[in-house]
Write a protein that holds these residues in place. Structure first.
Motif, PDB file in Angstrom:
ATOM      1  N   TYR A   1     -37.301 -24.246  58.957  1.00 51.58           N
ATOM      2  CA  TYR A   1     -36.253 -23.989  57.974  1.00 51.58           C
ATOM      3  C   TYR A   1     -34.947 -23.481  58.574  1.00 51.58           C
ATOM      4  CZ  TYR A   1     -40.105 -24.625  54.730  1.00 51.58           C
ATOM      5  OH  TYR A   1     -41.172 -25.147  54.038  1.00 51.58           O
ATOM      6  N   ARG A   2     -34.871 -23.345  59.887  1.00 52.86           N
ATOM      7  CA  ARG A   2     -33.656 -22.873  60.563  1.00 52.86           C
ATOM      8  C   ARG A   2     -33.217 -21.528  59.994  1.00 52.86           C
ATOM      9  NH1 ARG A   2     -28.956 -27.270  61.673  1.00 52.86           N
ATOM     10  NH2 ARG A   2     -28.003 -25.316  62.374  1.00 52.86           N
ATOM     11  N   VAL A   3     -34.113 -20.556  60.058  1.00 53.37           N
ATOM     12  CA  VAL A   3     -33.821 -19.218  59.529  1.00 53.37           C
ATOM     13  C   VAL A   3     -34.421 -18.157  60.456  1.00 53.37           C
ATOM     14  CG1 VAL A   3     -33.698 -19.865  57.091  1.00 53.37           C
ATOM     15  CG2 VAL A   3     -35.919 -19.284  58.102  1.00 53.37           C
ATOM     16  N   PRO A   4     -33.890 -16.922  60.407  1.00 50.25           N
ATOM     17  CA  PRO A   4     -34.594 -15.801  61.032  1.00 50.25           C
ATOM     18  C   PRO A   4     -35.846 -15.485  60.208  1.00 50.25           C
ATOM     19  CG  PRO A   4     -32.287 -15.255  60.552  1.00 50.25           C
ATOM     20  CD  PRO A   4     -32.601 -16.517  59.827  1.00 50.25           C
ATOM     21  N   VAL A   5     -36.944 -15.164  60.877  1.00 49.23           N
ATOM     22  CA  VAL A   5     -38.190 -14.807  60.188  1.00 49.23           C
ATOM     23  C   VAL A   5     -38.695 -13.478  60.745  1.00 49.23           C
ATOM     24  CG1 VAL A   5     -40.574 -15.475  59.703  1.00 49.23           C
ATOM     25  CG2 VAL A   5     -38.779 -17.224  59.769  1.00 49.23           C
ATOM     26  N   PHE A   6     -39.096 -12.577  59.835  1.00 47.23           N
ATOM     27  CA  PHE A   6     -39.603 -11.262  60.225  1.00 47.23           C
ATOM     28  C   PHE A   6     -41.126 -11.252  60.247  1.00 47.23           C
ATOM     29  CE2 PHE A   6     -35.516 -10.478  58.187  1.00 47.23           C
ATOM     30  CZ  PHE A   6     -34.913  -9.563  59.038  1.00 47.23           C
ATOM     31  N   VAL A   7     -41.686 -10.603  61.264  1.00 45.49           N
ATOM     32  CA  VAL A   7     -43.097 -10.213  61.279  1.00 45.49           C
ATOM     33  C   VAL A   7     -43.089  -8.687  61.269  1.00 45.49           C
ATOM     34  CG1 VAL A   7     -45.319 -10.346  62.465  1.00 45.49           C
ATOM     35  CG2 VAL A   7     -43.684 -12.247  62.638  1.00 45.49           C
TER      36      VAL A   7
ATOM     37  N   VAL B   1     -29.715 -20.389  62.663  1.00 41.07           N
ATOM     38  CA  VAL B   1     -30.300 -20.406  64.007  1.00 41.07           C
ATOM     39  C   VAL B   1     -31.723 -19.869  63.929  1.00 41.07           C
ATOM     40  CG1 VAL B   1     -30.131 -19.494  66.349  1.00 41.07           C
ATOM     41  CG2 VAL B   1     -28.056 -20.138  65.113  1.00 41.07           C
ATOM     42  N   PRO B   2     -32.727 -20.638  64.320  1.00 41.52           N
ATOM     43  CA  PRO B   2     -34.119 -20.166  64.264  1.00 41.52           C
ATOM     44  C   PRO B   2     -34.355 -18.992  65.217  1.00 41.52           C
ATOM     45  CG  PRO B   2     -33.992 -22.553  64.635  1.00 41.52           C
ATOM     46  CD  PRO B   2     -32.626 -22.010  64.841  1.00 41.52           C
ATOM     47  N   CYS B   3     -34.978 -17.936  64.726  1.00 42.18           N
ATOM     48  CA  CYS B   3     -35.361 -16.822  65.588  1.00 42.18           C
ATOM     49  C   CYS B   3     -36.429 -15.999  64.879  1.00 42.18           C
ATOM     50  CB  CYS B   3     -34.169 -15.943  65.964  1.00 42.18           C
ATOM     51  SG  CYS B   3     -33.115 -15.449  64.600  1.00 42.18           S
ATOM     52  N   VAL B   4     -37.242 -15.305  65.663  1.00 39.95           N
ATOM     53  CA  VAL B   4     -38.314 -14.464  65.121  1.00 39.95           C
ATOM     54  C   VAL B   4     -38.048 -13.018  65.513  1.00 39.95           C
ATOM     55  CG1 VAL B   4     -40.785 -13.967  65.134  1.00 39.95           C
ATOM     56  CG2 VAL B   4     -39.988 -16.340  65.146  1.00 39.95           C
ATOM     57  N   ILE B   5     -38.169 -12.134  64.531  1.00 40.23           N
ATOM     58  CA  ILE B   5     -37.913 -10.704  64.722  1.00 40.23           C
ATOM     59  C   ILE B   5     -39.186  -9.949  64.372  1.00 40.23           C
ATOM     60  CG2 ILE B   5     -36.516  -8.729  64.004  1.00 40.23           C
ATOM     61  CD1 ILE B   5     -34.660 -11.279  62.861  1.00 40.23           C
ATOM     62  N   ILE B   6     -39.803  -9.302  65.348  1.00 41.86           N
ATOM     63  CA  ILE B   6     -40.943  -8.430  65.076  1.00 41.86           C
ATOM     64  C   ILE B   6     -40.418  -7.021  64.866  1.00 41.86           C
ATOM     65  CG2 ILE B   6     -43.066  -7.414  66.004  1.00 41.86           C
ATOM     66  CD1 ILE B   6     -43.541 -10.012  67.512  1.00 41.86           C
ATOM     67  N   ASP B   7     -40.682  -6.480  63.687  1.00 40.73           N
ATOM     68  CA  ASP B   7     -40.248  -5.123  63.355  1.00 40.73           C
ATOM     69  C   ASP B   7     -41.487  -4.284  63.077  1.00 40.73           C
ATOM     70  OD1 ASP B   7     -38.663  -2.894  62.437  1.00 40.73           O
ATOM     71  OD2 ASP B   7     -39.135  -3.520  60.386  1.00 40.73           O
ATOM     72  N   VAL B   8     -41.810  -3.393  63.995  1.00 41.08           N
ATOM     73  CA  VAL B   8     -42.973  -2.516  63.835  1.00 41.08           C
ATOM     74  C   VAL B   8     -42.485  -1.272  63.099  1.00 41.08           C
ATOM     75  CG1 VAL B   8     -44.901  -1.390  64.995  1.00 41.08           C
ATOM     76  CG2 VAL B   8     -43.871  -3.441  66.003  1.00 41.08           C
ATOM     77  N   MET B   9     -42.925  -1.124  61.849  1.00 41.62           N
ATOM     78  CA  MET B   9     -42.307  -0.139  60.962  1.00 41.62           C
ATOM     79  C   MET B   9     -42.746   1.287  61.261  1.00 41.62           C
ATOM     80  SD  MET B   9     -42.186  -2.157  57.312  1.00 41.62           S
ATOM     81  CE  MET B   9     -43.876  -2.762  57.323  1.00 41.62           C
ATOM     82  N   ARG B  10     -41.749   2.164  61.385  1.00 36.81           N
ATOM     83  CA  ARG B  10     -41.957   3.588  61.631  1.00 36.81           C
ATOM     84  C   ARG B  10     -41.187   4.382  60.592  1.00 36.81           C
ATOM     85  NH1 ARG B  10     -38.048   4.640  66.928  1.00 36.81           N
ATOM     86  NH2 ARG B  10     -36.793   6.233  65.903  1.00 36.81           N
TER      87      ARG B  10
END
Length: 377
Positions: free
Chosen positions: A162-168, A99-108
């Protein structure tokens, strides 16, 4: 005609990048230092006919974006360390269901609650290995406010293609710094939408590999009906335990990213052509590294910067190539050696890899990097 410009935080720019990419749904839960992404999306999504929802927790937020994506829209969630940990089971679900989705992870800082307002770069292994099992991972590492915008657009393109989760994954410094940003005109940056089925509903199978490693994805609520499960499945989406089918499915899901990694990966080489020592860095640390490299050159030291714009897939072949002609690598990072270990693992012992590690909430400053460069000389 002059472009529209603004003075924005990295988090705000990432949210505007999502809107540019065509995002129509945000499901999230506020957590420092990513909350500005949610704030901007809550204000901007209704203007473009999108939906914003604050869920009861990060588990529900990840579940919400998976469900929304299956209806055919582009989706985003944003979080930081502890929230990313909570999302992991459902990230694994998004991987196996493709399932396509975008995850923004602001690193702490971390682990656990750590330092909510302190910067870190120690989520990179969580992005790769956080959820169990074998799966492909794509993770992008912006180093500026402009890149927060542009890499978020790219993340949506990769997720859809690509039908994948992608991290920013900006670190807290990049997420909260303010810089001038130029907004690209509509059409200036490529925007990719997922492939739609070309067969009638009665012939559609959501994981039909006759269309290649990335099968077309129909939308729930349309005339297409299909089964979605976290179990290993056949082409029609229903569960199977047939060894050959499961093996082929798992290998395909990794292959669809690995076979295209040269198209996905991005990095920047700065003064690496004749460098004796190369600094490998990403995010805000790469800005300190660039300054240090320039200062080293002024003092006659042949230093270079290899800036990771994509961390996963990792550009191991290029670093292996460079390792055959340098005296050493240096990895300044806001972790206790995560990047250092990855670099060591791909250069086959051709050169030493020296680390500068910060987990104290302080950035790695240029002077530290310059001193380490001089040690090598």
């Amino acid at each position: 005609m002059a472009k529209k410009v603004a003075f924005l935080q990295g988090n705000e720019a990432a949210a505007h990048g999502a809107i540019y990419a065509g995002c129509k749904f945000f499901g999230g839960y506020p957590i420092t230092p990513s909350t500005e992404v949610a704030e901007v999306m809550s204000a901007e999504l209704p203007k473009v006919g999108g939906k914003f929802i604050q869920m009861e927790d990060e588990i529900g937020a990840m579940a919400a974006v998976i469900g929304a994506s299956l209806t055919g829209v582009k989706v985003l969630t944003a979080t930081s360390g502890p929230g990313l940990s909570l999302k992991q089971e459902n990230i694994g679900y998004a991987c196996i269901t493709e399932v396509p989705c975008v995850i923004i992870d602001v690193m702490r800082g971390g682990p656990s609650t750590g330092m909510p307002t302190g910067p870190s770069q120690s989520d990179i292994m969580c992005a790769k290995w956080g959820t169990h099992g074998d799966h492909a991972t794509i993770a992008l590492m912006p180093a500026s406010v402009q890149e927060c915008f542009e890499m978020t657009v790219k993340a949506f393109n990769l997720a859809e293609k690509y039908r994948v989760p992608v991290f920013v994954m900006p670190d807290e410094i990049v997420g909260h710094m303010r810089e001038r940003i130029e907004f690209p005109e509509p059409g200036e940056l490529e925007v990719i939408d997922r492939a739609a089925p070309t067969v009638p509903p009665e012939q559609y199978k959501p994981y039909d590999t006759q269309f290649g490693d990335v099968p077309p994805l129909a939308a729930f609520g349309s005339d297409y009906r299909f089964h979605v499960t976290g179990l290993n499945k056949m082409a029609d989406g229903f569960p199977t335990t047939k060894a050959a089918v499961v093996q082929a499915e798992e290998e395909r899901q990794v292959r669809k990213v690995e076979a295209n990694k040269n198209e996905i990966m991005e990095w920047e080489e700065f003064m690496c052509e004749d460098a004796d020592v190369i600094v490998v860095a990403f995010g805000s640390t790469s800005r300190s590294a660039r300054f240090a490299v320039n200062e080293a050159r002024k003092e006659g030291v042949k230093a270079g910067l290899f800036r990771l714009k994509t961390f996963w897939p990792f550009p191991e072949e290029r670093l292996l190539e460079l390792s055959k002609k340098v005296k050493a690598f240096i990895t300044p990072e806001m972790s206790l050696g995560m990047c250092n270990g990855v670099v060591k693992g791909c250069i086959e012992g051709n050169a030493p890899v020296l680390g500068i590690y910060h987990v104290d909430g302080e950035p790695v400053n240029p002077g530290e990097i310059l001193s380490k460069i001089k040690e090598v000389k």
